[in-house]
Scaffold this motif. Structure first.
Motif, mmCIF file in Angstrom:
data_model
loop_
_atom_site.group_PDB
_atom_site.id
_atom_site.type_symbol
_atom_site.label_atom_id
_atom_site.label_comp_id
_atom_site.label_asym_id
_atom_site.label_seq_id
_atom_site.Cartn_x
_atom_site.Cartn_y
_atom_site.Cartn_z
ATOM 1 N N HIS A 163 -6.645 16.821 30.066
ATOM 2 C CA HIS A 163 -6.899 16.084 31.303
ATOM 3 C C HIS A 163 -6.807 14.572 31.126
ATOM 4 C CE1 HIS A 163 -8.036 19.321 34.076
ATOM 5 N NE2 HIS A 163 -8.576 19.917 33.040
ATOM 6 N N GLY A 164 -6.584 14.106 29.913
ATOM 7 C CA GLY A 164 -6.526 12.670 29.691
ATOM 8 C C GLY A 164 -7.836 11.976 29.996
ATOM 9 N N ALA A 165 -8.950 12.702 29.839
ATOM 10 C CA ALA A 165 -10.272 12.168 30.155
ATOM 11 C C ALA A 165 -11.073 11.928 28.880
ATOM 12 C CB ALA A 165 -11.027 13.129 31.056
ATOM 13 N N THR A 166 -11.882 10.898 28.883
ATOM 14 C CA THR A 166 -12.755 10.596 27.742
ATOM 15 C C THR A 166 -14.193 10.464 28.242
ATOM 16 O OG1 THR A 166 -12.262 8.232 27.995
ATOM 17 C CG2 THR A 166 -10.960 9.457 26.379
ATOM 18 N N LEU A 180 -13.956 20.156 35.457
ATOM 19 C CA LEU A 180 -12.559 20.219 35.029
ATOM 20 C C LEU A 180 -12.202 21.663 34.688
ATOM 21 C CD1 LEU A 180 -12.395 17.136 32.609
ATOM 22 C CD2 LEU A 180 -11.802 17.216 35.033
ATOM 23 N N ARG A 181 -11.026 22.079 35.125
ATOM 24 C CA ARG A 181 -10.561 23.441 34.877
ATOM 25 C C ARG A 181 -9.554 23.456 33.733
ATOM 26 N NH1 ARG A 181 -11.944 28.732 35.245
ATOM 27 N NH2 ARG A 181 -10.084 30.035 35.168
ATOM 28 N N PHE A 182 -9.688 24.450 32.848
ATOM 29 C CA PHE A 182 -8.775 24.636 31.723
ATOM 30 C C PHE A 182 -8.250 26.070 31.779
ATOM 31 C CE2 PHE A 182 -11.900 21.481 30.681
ATOM 32 C CZ PHE A 182 -11.208 20.475 30.026
ATOM 33 N N ASP A 183 -6.948 26.222 31.946
ATOM 34 C CA ASP A 183 -6.340 27.549 32.043
ATOM 35 C C ASP A 183 -5.923 28.060 30.671
ATOM 36 O OD1 ASP A 183 -6.501 27.843 34.845
ATOM 37 O OD2 ASP A 183 -4.722 26.578 35.102
#
Length: 232
Positions: free
Chosen positions: A179-182, A205-208
């Motif tokens: 997600h490019g999130a920190t 946040l969703r992770f498939d």
């Protein structure tokens, strides 16, 4: 058609708010829409927490036929994908099985869950309208949508506890890589046969998973492979 059903179910798993449409009793025969936060059970059936005093609950008691439209909030609502699940809503007699899961997604609902006049209603889909983008419009039978049933419901709490206590570093890596999130804080709040969800600084946040899994062993393997992918 099963492939489209899986695609539609995965789409719905990435959303947690929809518009619930019931058949109005107050204005006979007219549709009545209301905002409805929801979670999904292991099969992908939506579950809503609603009060017996609410207009939509009274409508459901009189006529259980409903639809739930699920769509992300975007500037171009018509350009985004969306799913409409058409089916019947039934009241679940106990809150115990799904209560902890619902609160992980909606912690602000703790007071509602404790009230006697609130109950879970599960929507059993009969047909699904899936719009995946321009020109990608399909009716999907319930059997194709529900084909991804898994056996993670009983194992979910243990997996979450293990990941949050022992592998919090992996959760941060998932956020960064996929997600490019920190985020400063991250917690896994749900896992199913199609993927998992984390709350990162208050945002879900969703992770498939690349492939659907059916048990705890498959989940462990998928999570390890995703960590390895993060570290390449």
């Amino acid at each position: 058609m099963t492939e489209l059903g899986n695609e539609a179910r995965r789409f719905v798993r990435g959303q947690h708010n929809g518009v619930l449409c019931t058949i109005s009793q107050r204005i006979a025969g007219y549709p009545f829409g209301s905002v409805a936060p929801f979670i999904l059970d292991a099969q992908g059936r939506p579950v809503v927490l609603i009060s017996t005093l609410a207009e939509h609950t009274r409508n459901i008691v009189a006529d259980p036929r409903v639809s739930l439209i699920v769509q992300p909030f975007t500037p171009d609502m018509q350009g985004a994908g969306r799913v409409t699940l058409v089916g019947r809503a039934e009241r679940l007699e106990s809150k115990d099985a799904l209560g902890p899961r619902y609160l992980r997604y909606f912690p602000q609902a703790e007071a509602y869950l404790a009230m006697h006049d609130f109950a879970f209603y599960r929507i059993g889909p009969e047909r699904i309208r899936y719009i995946g983008g321009f020109g990608k419009i399909h009716w999907i039978e319930a059997a194709a949508y529900l084909a991804g049933a898994n056996h993670l419901a009983e194992a979910e709490a243990g997996i979450l506890d293990h990941m949050n206590r022992e592998h919090s570093d992996a959760l941060f890596e998932y956020c960064r890589h996929f997600h490019g999130a920190t985020p400063e804080a991250v917690e896994m709040i749900g896992i199913d046969g199609d993927g998992f969800d984390c709350r990162a600084d208050g945002r879900v946040l969703r992770f498939d998973f690349p492939q659907a899994i059916v048990d705890a062993g498959g989940a462990r393997q998928a999570l390890v492979e995703m960590v390895q992918q993060c570290r390449i």
